[in-house]
Design a protein around this motif. Structure first.
Motif, PDB file in Angstrom:
ATOM      1  N   GLY A   1      10.759   6.930   9.575  1.00  8.13           N
ATOM      2  CA  GLY A   1      10.273   6.246  10.767  1.00  8.13           C
ATOM      3  C   GLY A   1      10.795   4.829  10.861  1.00  8.13           C
ATOM      4  N   PRO A   2      10.143   4.011  11.676  1.00  9.66           N
ATOM      5  CA  PRO A   2      10.580   2.626  11.893  1.00  9.66           C
ATOM      6  C   PRO A   2      10.595   1.819  10.595  1.00  9.66           C
ATOM      7  N   ARG A   3      11.502   0.830  10.586  1.00 11.15           N
ATOM      8  CA  ARG A   3      11.607  -0.069   9.438  1.00 11.15           C
ATOM      9  C   ARG A   3      11.206  -1.490   9.806  1.00 11.15           C
TER      10      ARG A   3
ATOM     11  N   THR B   1       4.024   0.395  10.137  1.00 14.15           N
ATOM     12  CA  THR B   1       5.033   0.730   9.136  1.00 14.15           C
ATOM     13  C   THR B   1       4.471   0.582   7.733  1.00 14.15           C
ATOM     14  N   LEU B   2       3.711  -0.487   7.493  1.00 12.01           N
ATOM     15  CA  LEU B   2       3.090  -0.689   6.186  1.00 12.01           C
ATOM     16  C   LEU B   2       2.214   0.505   5.822  1.00 12.01           C
TER      17      LEU B   2
ATOM     18  N   PHE C   1       8.479  -7.783   5.006  1.00 11.22           N
ATOM     19  CA  PHE C   1       7.058  -8.099   4.844  1.00 11.22           C
ATOM     20  C   PHE C   1       6.883  -9.245   3.853  1.00 11.22           C
ATOM     21  N   PRO C   2       6.055 -10.247   4.147  1.00 11.24           N
ATOM     22  CA  PRO C   2       5.669 -11.233   3.137  1.00 11.24           C
ATOM     23  C   PRO C   2       4.686 -10.592   2.145  1.00 11.24           C
ATOM     24  N   VAL C   3       4.998 -10.651   0.860  1.00 12.55           N
ATOM     25  CA  VAL C   3       4.212  -9.981  -0.178  1.00 12.55           C
ATOM     26  C   VAL C   3       3.825 -10.983  -1.262  1.00 12.55           C
ATOM     27  N   THR C   4       2.582 -10.912  -1.734  1.00 10.70           N
ATOM     28  CA  THR C   4       2.146 -11.674  -2.897  1.00 10.70           C
ATOM     29  C   THR C   4       1.693 -10.683  -3.964  1.00 10.70           C
TER      30      THR C   4
END
Length: 253
Positions: free
Chosen positions: A21-23, A29-30, A90-93
């Motif tokens: 699917g979409p990126r 998407t997440l 995506f911003p990820v912590t």
């Protein structure tokens, strides 16, 4: 050790989890990638019991979980997942949490993530096993999530955020304490080597489907070939008969 996200073969990862699917880095998407990962890559600790080290560099994670037909535990799953999310924008912590499951003040040994998408922050975790999340939950006090037969909620305990499944507190962590690669190396060493870690004492292997948790427990096998076949067919774990033979005496009764 660094995150080295550029080393990820993103196409191979998305193919592994069945995502076509979409990126774009949206909440939809997440959710789709989170679900795809949980349902495609099993949770397991078999290499720990086989006496092999657990490596967290991205090349090793990719070789094992993406192309090697294997699964892993939280550090392996969530560091791979984080790299894929960051490659998608995506911003990820990355965080280390303290497992609860009826106890308090255990070491920070569980890897989990918070992710920004759709103007909100989400708790995303594809590597808890057991009754862990199958899709992201809003990172907001009092948030709840229902997916299939399972339910979760997110609350606070003083400075800690606490994820619970039904009536069980799964883990707690401080959101203002992001971790460095070296912190994960230390936590991973504890999980894979400490005599106090359940991962060195018990065989843990699980696959999550849309409506079930399929686990390696309460079964007997006539030999290594039958065990290897069951792991392949039921959990999607590719293991040699030699390795399966070494695991047979370690299986729970």
């Amino acid at each position: 050790m660094t995150w080295d996200i550029e080393k990820l073969d993103l196409d191979a990862y998305l193919n592994r989890i069945g995502h076509d699917g979409p990126r774009t880095p949206t909440a939809e998407t997440l959710r789709a990638i989170h679900l795809g990962h949980v349902r495609s890559i099993p949770f397991e600790n078999l290499d720990v019991l086989l006496g092999r080290g657990i490596l967290l560099d991205l090349g090793s994670l990719q070789d094992k979980l993406v192309t090697g037909g294997r699964g892993g535990y939280c550090h392996e799953h969530n560091l791979l997942f984080a790299a894929a999310l960051e490659r998608l924008g995506f911003p990820v912590t990355r965080h280390l949490a303290r497992i609860r499951l009826g106890r308090r003040h255990l070491p920070r040994s569980h890897a989990t993530l918070t992710v920004r998408a759709g103007g909100r922050t989400w708790l995303a975790d594809v590597g808890f096993g057991g009754e862990g999340l199958v899709e992201p939950i809003p990172f907001e006090e009092g948030a709840s999530l229902e997916s299939g037969a399972w339910r979760w909620r997110l609350g606070r305990d003083e400075e800690f955020w606490v994820l619970s499944s039904e009536e069980t507190e799964l883990y707690a962590f401080r959101a203002d304490e992001p971790q460095l690669p070296s912190d994960f190396e230390v936590a991973n060493f504890y999980v894979a080597n400490s005599p106090h870690s359940p991962f060195v004492r018990h065989v843990l292997a699980q696959r999550t489907t849309a409506d079930a948790r399929i686990r390696l427990e309460g079964m007997t096998f006539s030999g290594a070939g039958e065990l290897a076949g069951w792991l392949r067919d039921e959990l999607g774990i590719s293991l040699t008969e030699q390795d399966a033979r070494a695991l047979l005496p370690l299986l729970p009764p």
